[in-house]
Design an enzyme around this catalytic site. Sequence first.
Site, PDB file in Angstrom:
ATOM      1  CE  LYS A  80      -2.181   2.329  -5.521  1.00 50.99           C
ATOM      2  NZ  LYS A  80      -1.129   1.342  -5.847  1.00 50.99           N
ATOM      3  CB  SER A 160      -0.270  -0.526  -2.460  1.00 50.59           C
ATOM      4  OG  SER A 160      -0.004  -0.146  -3.814  1.00 50.59           O
ATOM      5  CB  SER A 184       1.089  -2.534  -5.695  1.00 49.01           C
ATOM      6  OG  SER A 184       1.828  -2.652  -4.508  1.00 49.01           O
TER       7      SER A 184
END
Length: 493
Positions: A80, A160, A184
């Site tokens: 990420k 997210s 998330s």
Amino acid sequence: MTGLTDLGLIAIRDGVAKGEFTAVEVAQAFNAAVADAQEALNAFIVTTPEAALSAAAKVDADRSAGKELGKLAGVPIGMKDLFATKGVQTSAASKILEGFTPQYESTVSQKLWDAGAGMLGKLNLDQFAMGSSNESSAFGPAISPWRRKGDTAALTAGGSSGGSSAAVAARLCPAATGTDTGGSIRQPAAFTGISGIKPTYGRCSRWGIVAFASSLDQAGPMAHDVADCALMLEAMAGFDPKDATSLDMPVPDWSALLNADLKVKKVGIPREYRIEGLNADVAKAWDDGIAWLKDAGAEVVDISLPHSKYALATYYIIAPAEASSNLARYDGVRYGLRDLPDGANLQDMYAATRAAGFGAEVKRRILIGTYVLSAGFYDAYYTQAQKVRTLISRDFEEAFKQCDVILAPTAPTPAFALGEKSNPLDLYLGDVFSVPASLAGLPAMSVPAGLSSDGLPLGLQIIGRPFDEQGVLNAGLAIEQRAQFSAKPEKWW
């Protein structure tokens, strides 16, 4: 070797160790899959095929030399783009950090490289991890590989960690890192039919992760199944003296201790989570989950979490407050974007840089956070929110006197189409089931439970006591074995 991309983390690790295929062959297969899908899915912000091949070549050389291999040897993963990676752009999906290349490695990513993993690239996300749909990314949203039946509308991969969930679901990587501040990891996992766990706050170091809300942010793994999540979490977790909130506790051997037999265990069903207007498919999946855990030997008990109805409001005071403080460092002075209009003074440069660099959702949360921390409103909002947070934590403490784990839906609906929820409040409401566990710092996991009437994945959430990741993983495994979720998105990209 396209079949390699269908393998999970453990299968790849074991196959490389046995010599069934080489780590380089695995990296080449996944690099090709990433390149093939990038234009359609936009899961990655930066791809690093050379890094994946380099790590793989080292694993193959170590194996040939008879050296001991790490837990994740030969496994290429997605990172990420919130984790600092030395020499590779780390942007947090924001224009204000575009081009920023850290000269250091985050603790979590370093642990993964030390375990033998390689990096396929940096994955897309909501800007500064602020969002539930990946639509706030400055580089465009990640697109879910899933489609509704009879519909070609582009769907959200969740947020997210939308790039992470899209990449794992589309078989672009066998596993990926995520971060979870209010859901998330869990919500994107639910939307794309994969598994993901947010460990107890402090299990994984936050050092080198771009901060959103420091008392809530926690890294965790996202993968195809529970066993893969357990093994990857072992590699990610551990004490870090560079993080003051890091837990100084040994990392259990979660993967070896996995056990789907829940005899003598009690599962709590929170009555407050039966909200009005709950999606019928989600409600059915929840009922199915209750039946599966009973079948695994667990006793189901009714519990109450009376302050959970205040969790969303509490979260959207505390998280923006911490964000407004954390994001004050982005001023155009030391790194990242600098917008310096002609004749501008220092204050003008600050204003111009932040106006150009931050997206609308980030600005919204900074403004909310600055407001609730301001002199006239600090006690009325921030102090009260912290008191309610304590009450929410106490609710869980009381509930865990009656049960070992809690079962709830992960999200109130299946994935929705991009642009379908234009009102920020509608997006915030999607966090209703995931936020309470985050406020209490508890371990929580989403596992696939089936498909909706539209053919989209649905996730079930297991919440555990502090430090009891094993209990969460075991309950997740019990659901996984009974749900028999094997659906994959049909390739259209």
